[in-house]
Design an enzyme around this catalytic site. Structure first.
Site, PDB file in Angstrom:
ATOM      1  N   LYS A  52       0.840  -1.205   0.000  1.00 23.58           N
ATOM      2  CA  LYS A  52       0.000   0.000   0.000  1.00 23.58           C
ATOM      3  C   LYS A  52       0.875   1.255   0.000  1.00 23.58           C
ATOM      4  O   LYS A  52       0.632   2.205  -0.748  1.00 23.58           O
ATOM      5  CB  LYS A  52      -0.931  -0.008   1.224  1.00 23.58           C
ATOM      6  CG  LYS A  52      -2.035  -1.067   1.131  1.00 23.58           C
ATOM      7  CD  LYS A  52      -2.807  -1.250   2.439  1.00 23.58           C
ATOM      8  CE  LYS A  52      -3.804  -2.395   2.338  1.00 23.58           C
ATOM      9  NZ  LYS A  52      -4.536  -2.663   3.585  1.00 23.58           N
ATOM     10  N   GLN A  96      -4.124  -1.451  10.004  1.00 26.84           N
ATOM     11  CA  GLN A  96      -4.184  -2.776   9.375  1.00 26.84           C
ATOM     12  C   GLN A  96      -4.761  -3.816  10.337  1.00 26.84           C
ATOM     13  O   GLN A  96      -4.378  -3.872  11.512  1.00 26.84           O
ATOM     14  CB  GLN A  96      -2.776  -3.184   8.904  1.00 26.84           C
ATOM     15  CG  GLN A  96      -2.727  -4.463   8.078  1.00 26.84           C
ATOM     16  CD  GLN A  96      -3.413  -4.364   6.713  1.00 26.84           C
ATOM     17  OE1 GLN A  96      -3.576  -3.280   6.145  1.00 26.84           O
ATOM     18  NE2 GLN A  96      -3.835  -5.492   6.168  1.00 26.84           N
ATOM     19  N   ASP A 119     -10.466   3.129   4.722  1.00 18.26           N
ATOM     20  CA  ASP A 119     -10.847   1.712   4.631  1.00 18.26           C
ATOM     21  C   ASP A 119     -12.371   1.550   4.580  1.00 18.26           C
ATOM     22  O   ASP A 119     -12.871   0.483   4.224  1.00 18.26           O
ATOM     23  CB  ASP A 119     -10.349   0.951   5.878  1.00 18.26           C
ATOM     24  CG  ASP A 119      -9.081   0.163   5.614  1.00 18.26           C
ATOM     25  OD1 ASP A 119      -8.873  -0.264   4.466  1.00 18.26           O
ATOM     26  OD2 ASP A 119      -8.313  -0.036   6.574  1.00 18.26           O
TER      27      ASP A 119
HETATM   28  N1  GUN Z   1      -6.914  -6.734   6.613  1.00 21.51           N
HETATM   29  C1  GUN Z   1      -7.338  -7.415   5.517  1.00 21.51           C
HETATM   30  N2  GUN Z   1      -7.830  -6.565   4.599  1.00 21.51           N
HETATM   31  C2  GUN Z   1      -7.719  -5.326   5.117  1.00 21.51           C
HETATM   32  C3  GUN Z   1      -8.045  -4.032   4.630  1.00 21.51           C
HETATM   33  O1  GUN Z   1      -8.575  -3.844   3.528  1.00 21.51           O
HETATM   34  N3  GUN Z   1      -7.748  -2.989   5.482  1.00 21.51           N
HETATM   35  C4  GUN Z   1      -7.208  -3.180   6.698  1.00 21.51           C
HETATM   36  N4  GUN Z   1      -6.993  -2.102   7.455  1.00 21.51           N
HETATM   37  N5  GUN Z   1      -6.893  -4.362   7.173  1.00 21.51           N
HETATM   38  C5  GUN Z   1      -7.147  -5.437   6.386  1.00 21.51           C
END
Ligand code: GUN
Length: 293
Positions: A52, A96, A119
């Site tokens: 990311k 995350q 998110d």
């Molecule tokens: N864990 C798995 N997918 C995601 C996501 O799209 N965002 C976040 N913050 N954690 C995740």
């Protein structure tokens, strides 16, 4: 069969975003700044977060990565979240998931400023999505919708079976598919671990979104000829022939299902890169969202 190439599509989206950032720079406007907080040293999570941050650099966004140790307390993480909320330079940020067991994920998610919640996990954004109001859409379902749109996969009036009801993928995916929009306007069936007639339901599906997290779960005998298949799974399995020591498997038994499918996403290179592209789209949107949320 058409391969829904998420890697190529994500690259295209990132090029489009880069042009927008160049334009912002020319106009002397603020460059989007995405921050990510990760707690602990889960290998897969670290890989995703690094991807990311790297994508941010590629499109010209500013980025900040905050790595915290596994022993971080909920209170310490909460302080970090609050300081992100108060920092005017940060346009959007993510925490995350999953978080270590001793930290309450719901409590942390609810502390994120909804206007910075790129998110789309905060209840305010989930509610806004349900009501069709301006909001951040969760990155994985939004990425899938973008892929369906760009490849013109028919959805209107189609029967979409979603396997999995997680807050991150299954539930929002269903909501986006039944919305009165295109892509969307599908008839949706949500299935989960207690569903009794999964095979029969899948055999009726024009579109299947497999998001249950079980490697190669969806087999050819569960799929109708000509169905469109979206594979959200990413399970790491040991493979000593690979440099990393593992390979990635989706929730779909790719070769046999691909032989019956009209459209299918590969793993890797399907939904994963689209999730990152969506997060970038949300970060650009975060600058406008300050006025809307
Ligand atoms: N864990 C798995 N997918 C995601 C996501 O799209 N965002 C976040 N913050 N954690 C995740």
């Amino acid at each position: 069969m058409v391969l829904l190439d998420g890697k190529e599509t994500s690259k295209k989206i990132q090029e489009e975003l880069k042009e927008k950032v160049d334009q912002l720079k020319k106009e002397g406007k603020k460059i989007p700044h995405l921050a990510a907080i990760i707690v602990g040293d889960n290998g897969a999570s670290l890989t995703y977060v690094n991807a990311k941050v790297k994508a941010c650099e590629k499109v010209g966004f500013e980025s900040t990565l905050i790595k915290l140790s596994e022993s971080t307390t909920e209170e310490q993480l909460m302080k970090r979240v609050k300081s992100m909320n108060e920092n005017p330079d940060i346009d959007g940020y993510i925490v995350q998931l999953p978080l270590p067991k001793h930290i309450n994920e719901t409590k942390i998610t609810m502390a994120i400023d909804p206007a910075k919640d790129v998110d789309g996990f905060h209840p305010e954004n989930v509610g806004r999505m349900a009501l069709g109001m301006p909001c951040f859409l969760p990155a994985t379902p939004a990425g899938i919708m973008e892929l369906l749109k760009r490849y013109e996969v028919p959805t209107e009036g189609k029967h979409c079976v979603v396997i999995g009801r997680s807050h991150i993928v299954g539930s929002p995916m269903a909501m986006l598919m039944w919305r009165n929009e295109l892509p969307g306007n599908a008839t949706v069936t949500i299935t989960h671990s207690r569903t009794q007639n999964l095979k029969e339901l899948c055999l009726q599906a024009d579109i299947i979104v497999a998001a249950l997290g079980k490697a190669e779960f969806l087999t050819a005998e569960m799929v109708k000829e000509g169905a469109a298949i979206i594979d959200v799974g990413i399970t790491r399995v040991e493979d000593t022939s690979k440099k990393s020591g593992y390979r990635l498997l989706g929730d779909v038994k790719f070769d046999e299902v691909a032989a019956k499918a009209s459209f299918i996403t590969p793993v890797p290179g399907g939904v994963g890169p689209m999730t990152i592209a969506s997060l970038m789209i949300n970060t650009l949107k975060a600058i406008e969202m300050k006025e809307l949320i």
